[in-house]
Write a protein that holds these residues in place. Structure first.
Motif, PDB file in Angstrom:
ATOM      1  N   MET A   1       0.849  -1.180   0.000  1.00 16.69           N
ATOM      2  CA  MET A   1       0.000   0.000   0.000  1.00 16.69           C
ATOM      3  C   MET A   1       0.887   1.233   0.000  1.00 16.69           C
ATOM      4  O   MET A   1       1.699   1.407   0.901  1.00 16.69           O
ATOM      5  N   HIS A   2       0.748   2.046  -1.011  1.00 21.55           N
ATOM      6  CA  HIS A   2       1.582   3.233  -1.151  1.00 21.55           C
ATOM      7  C   HIS A   2       1.190   4.291  -0.122  1.00 21.55           C
ATOM      8  O   HIS A   2       0.034   4.379   0.281  1.00 21.55           O
ATOM      9  N   ARG A   3       2.164   5.086   0.308  1.00 20.11           N
ATOM     10  CA  ARG A   3       1.915   6.111   1.321  1.00 20.11           C
ATOM     11  C   ARG A   3       0.824   7.101   0.919  1.00 20.11           C
ATOM     12  O   ARG A   3       0.079   7.588   1.761  1.00 20.11           O
ATOM     13  N   SER A   4       0.734   7.391  -0.376  1.00 16.87           N
ATOM     14  CA  SER A   4      -0.279   8.350  -0.824  1.00 16.87           C
ATOM     15  C   SER A   4      -1.689   7.764  -0.742  1.00 16.87           C
ATOM     16  O   SER A   4      -2.662   8.493  -0.863  1.00 16.87           O
ATOM     17  N   HIS A   5      -1.803   6.448  -0.512  1.00 15.16           N
ATOM     18  CA  HIS A   5      -3.099   5.791  -0.412  1.00 15.16           C
ATOM     19  C   HIS A   5      -3.511   5.593   1.040  1.00 15.16           C
ATOM     20  O   HIS A   5      -4.331   4.719   1.324  1.00 15.16           O
ATOM     21  N   ARG A   6      -2.962   6.390   1.941  1.00 17.78           N
ATOM     22  CA  ARG A   6      -3.287   6.245   3.357  1.00 17.78           C
ATOM     23  C   ARG A   6      -4.084   7.438   3.854  1.00 17.78           C
ATOM     24  O   ARG A   6      -3.843   8.571   3.447  1.00 17.78           O
ATOM     25  N   LEU A   7      -5.023   7.167   4.743  1.00 12.09           N
ATOM     26  CA  LEU A   7      -5.705   8.232   5.471  1.00 12.09           C
ATOM     27  C   LEU A   7      -4.848   8.523   6.692  1.00 12.09           C
ATOM     28  O   LEU A   7      -4.455   7.616   7.412  1.00 12.09           O
ATOM     29  N   LYS A   8      -4.560   9.794   6.920  1.00 15.33           N
ATOM     30  CA  LYS A   8      -3.681  10.142   8.035  1.00 15.33           C
ATOM     31  C   LYS A   8      -4.315  11.142   8.990  1.00 15.33           C
ATOM     32  O   LYS A   8      -4.092  11.078  10.182  1.00 15.33           O
ATOM     33  N   LYS A   9      -5.072  12.076   8.468  1.00 16.13           N
ATOM     34  CA  LYS A   9      -5.604  13.155   9.296  1.00 16.13           C
ATOM     35  C   LYS A   9      -6.916  12.758   9.949  1.00 16.13           C
ATOM     36  O   LYS A   9      -7.711  11.994   9.403  1.00 16.13           O
ATOM     37  N   ASN A  10      -7.134  13.297  11.134  1.00 13.55           N
ATOM     38  CA  ASN A  10      -8.340  13.020  11.900  1.00 13.55           C
ATOM     39  C   ASN A  10      -9.590  13.376  11.100  1.00 13.55           C
ATOM     40  O   ASN A  10     -10.586  12.658  11.148  1.00 13.55           O
ATOM     41  N   GLU A  11      -9.539  14.472  10.342  1.00 12.17           N
ATOM     42  CA  GLU A  11     -10.699  14.893   9.552  1.00 12.17           C
ATOM     43  C   GLU A  11     -11.067  13.830   8.506  1.00 12.17           C
ATOM     44  O   GLU A  11     -12.242  13.615   8.216  1.00 12.17           O
ATOM     45  N   GLN A  12     -10.050  13.188   7.933  1.00 12.29           N
ATOM     46  CA  GLN A  12     -10.300  12.140   6.945  1.00 12.29           C
ATOM     47  C   GLN A  12     -10.980  10.933   7.596  1.00 12.29           C
ATOM     48  O   GLN A  12     -11.921  10.362   7.042  1.00 12.29           O
ATOM     49  N   PHE A  13     -10.504  10.541   8.779  1.00  8.87           N
ATOM     50  CA  PHE A  13     -11.107   9.429   9.505  1.00  8.87           C
ATOM     51  C   PHE A  13     -12.553   9.771   9.875  1.00  8.87           C
ATOM     52  O   PHE A  13     -13.452   8.961   9.690  1.00  8.87           O
ATOM     53  N   GLN A  14     -12.771  10.981  10.393  1.00  8.01           N
ATOM     54  CA  GLN A  14     -14.109  11.385  10.811  1.00  8.01           C
ATOM     55  C   GLN A  14     -15.092  11.405   9.643  1.00  8.01           C
ATOM     56  O   GLN A  14     -16.257  11.049   9.789  1.00  8.01           O
ATOM     57  N   ALA A  15     -14.623  11.830   8.467  1.00  5.72           N
ATOM     58  CA  ALA A  15     -15.486  11.851   7.285  1.00  5.72           C
ATOM     59  C   ALA A  15     -15.954  10.450   6.924  1.00  5.72           C
ATOM     60  O   ALA A  15     -17.115  10.238   6.570  1.00  5.72           O
ATOM     61  N   VAL A  16     -15.054   9.463   7.041  1.00 10.55           N
ATOM     62  CA  VAL A  16     -15.428   8.077   6.743  1.00 10.55           C
ATOM     63  C   VAL A  16     -16.413   7.567   7.797  1.00 10.55           C
ATOM     64  O   VAL A  16     -17.406   6.911   7.464  1.00 10.55           O
ATOM     65  N   PHE A  17     -16.181   7.892   9.075  1.00  6.44           N
ATOM     66  CA  PHE A  17     -17.082   7.455  10.134  1.00  6.44           C
ATOM     67  C   PHE A  17     -18.486   8.026   9.924  1.00  6.44           C
ATOM     68  O   PHE A  17     -19.485   7.337  10.111  1.00  6.44           O
ATOM     69  N   GLN A  18     -18.570   9.296   9.534  1.00 10.31           N
ATOM     70  CA  GLN A  18     -19.869   9.964   9.413  1.00 10.31           C
ATOM     71  C   GLN A  18     -20.618   9.573   8.145  1.00 10.31           C
ATOM     72  O   GLN A  18     -21.828   9.396   8.165  1.00 10.31           O
ATOM     73  N   ARG A  19     -19.922   9.441   7.014  1.00 12.65           N
ATOM     74  CA  ARG A  19     -20.586   9.181   5.740  1.00 12.65           C
ATOM     75  C   ARG A  19     -20.651   7.707   5.383  1.00 12.65           C
ATOM     76  O   ARG A  19     -21.439   7.316   4.532  1.00 12.65           O
ATOM     77  N   GLY A  20     -19.815   6.904   6.007  1.00 13.63           N
ATOM     78  CA  GLY A  20     -19.672   5.522   5.558  1.00 13.63           C
ATOM     79  C   GLY A  20     -20.532   4.531   6.308  1.00 13.63           C
ATOM     80  O   GLY A  20     -21.279   4.871   7.221  1.00 13.63           O
ATOM     81  N   SER A  21     -20.387   3.279   5.883  1.00 11.22           N
ATOM     82  CA  SER A  21     -21.074   2.175   6.544  1.00 11.22           C
ATOM     83  C   SER A  21     -20.022   1.282   7.194  1.00 11.22           C
ATOM     84  O   SER A  21     -18.841   1.341   6.845  1.00 11.22           O
ATOM     85  N   SER A  22     -20.461   0.443   8.117  1.00  9.89           N
ATOM     86  CA  SER A  22     -19.500  -0.378   8.843  1.00  9.89           C
ATOM     87  C   SER A  22     -19.878  -1.852   8.773  1.00  9.89           C
ATOM     88  O   SER A  22     -21.040  -2.201   8.551  1.00  9.89           O
ATOM     89  N   ALA A  23     -18.874  -2.668   8.961  1.00  9.82           N
ATOM     90  CA  ALA A  23     -19.042  -4.114   9.093  1.00  9.82           C
ATOM     91  C   ALA A  23     -17.966  -4.584  10.063  1.00  9.82           C
ATOM     92  O   ALA A  23     -16.915  -3.948  10.184  1.00  9.82           O
ATOM     93  N   ALA A  24     -18.229  -5.685  10.742  1.00  9.99           N
ATOM     94  CA  ALA A  24     -17.267  -6.137  11.750  1.00  9.99           C
ATOM     95  C   ALA A  24     -17.256  -7.654  11.835  1.00  9.99           C
ATOM     96  O   ALA A  24     -18.196  -8.334  11.434  1.00  9.99           O
ATOM     97  N   ASN A  25     -16.147  -8.153  12.345  1.00 12.33           N
ATOM     98  CA  ASN A  25     -16.048  -9.539  12.767  1.00 12.33           C
ATOM     99  C   ASN A  25     -15.281  -9.524  14.079  1.00 12.33           C
ATOM    100  O   ASN A  25     -15.130  -8.468  14.693  1.00 12.33           O
ATOM    101  N   LYS A  26     -14.796 -10.656  14.526  1.00  8.15           N
ATOM    102  CA  LYS A  26     -14.167 -10.730  15.847  1.00  8.15           C
ATOM    103  C   LYS A  26     -12.865  -9.923  15.936  1.00  8.15           C
ATOM    104  O   LYS A  26     -12.538  -9.386  16.983  1.00  8.15           O
ATOM    105  N   GLN A  27     -12.120  -9.801  14.836  1.00  5.99           N
ATOM    106  CA  GLN A  27     -10.815  -9.159  14.878  1.00  5.99           C
ATOM    107  C   GLN A  27     -10.795  -7.729  14.361  1.00  5.99           C
ATOM    108  O   GLN A  27      -9.920  -6.962  14.739  1.00  5.99           O
ATOM    109  N   PHE A  28     -11.720  -7.348  13.464  1.00  7.38           N
ATOM    110  CA  PHE A  28     -11.661  -6.032  12.837  1.00  7.38           C
ATOM    111  C   PHE A  28     -13.023  -5.377  12.742  1.00  7.38           C
ATOM    112  O   PHE A  28     -14.045  -6.059  12.643  1.00  7.38           O
TER     113      PHE A  28
END
Length: 126
Positions: A1-28
């Motif tokens: 995974m190239h460095r330019s393909h990473r989310l780094k800033k809190n605002e980027q993480f928050q945008a995914v949390f607010q607009r996105g959907s989630s799925a889970a299993n035991k580990q992730f």
């Protein structure tokens, strides 16, 4: 995974949390959100202090990055992902992390089919 393909800033993480959907299993826990106009997918990794000390957390992040890099061709472009590791992942091997991430990505409908790696279909040995 190239460095330019990473989310780094809190605002980027928050945008995914607010607009996105989630799925889970035991580990992730996986959050995914569509991001129009991107040439590639981006991924952010979160490993809590509940997992272990800094050395263990960094190892887990490296293993997750490598597993995502192996699945890179199967993940559609224009998508932001946030991968949250749960306790217990620190004892897993790279192959186990890759299989578990594949499972949670299928649950999230990020990956539609079983990808072919090294000429073998997912889950088939021999």
């Amino acid at each position: 995974m190239h460095r330019s393909h990473r989310l780094k800033k809190n605002e980027q993480f928050q945008a995914v949390f607010q607009r996105g959907s989630s799925a889970a299993n035991k580990q992730f826990v996986l959050y995914s959100a569509k991001q129009e106009g991107q040439a590639a997918f981006r991924a952010g990794i979160s490993v809590s202090k509940k997992i272990g000390n800094a050395v263990v957390r960094n190892r887990v992040k490296r293993l997750i990055r490598e597993a995502v890099a192996r699945m890179e061709s199967d993940i559609p472009v224009g998508l932001d992902l946030v991968i949250i590791a749960r306790p217990g992942v620190e004892a897993m091997t790279l192959e186990a992390i890759e299989q578990t991430l594949l499972h949670v990505m299928k649950r999230a409908k990020v990956i539609k089919q079983a990808p072919v790696h090294n000429g073998k279909r997912d889950g088939k040995r021999g």
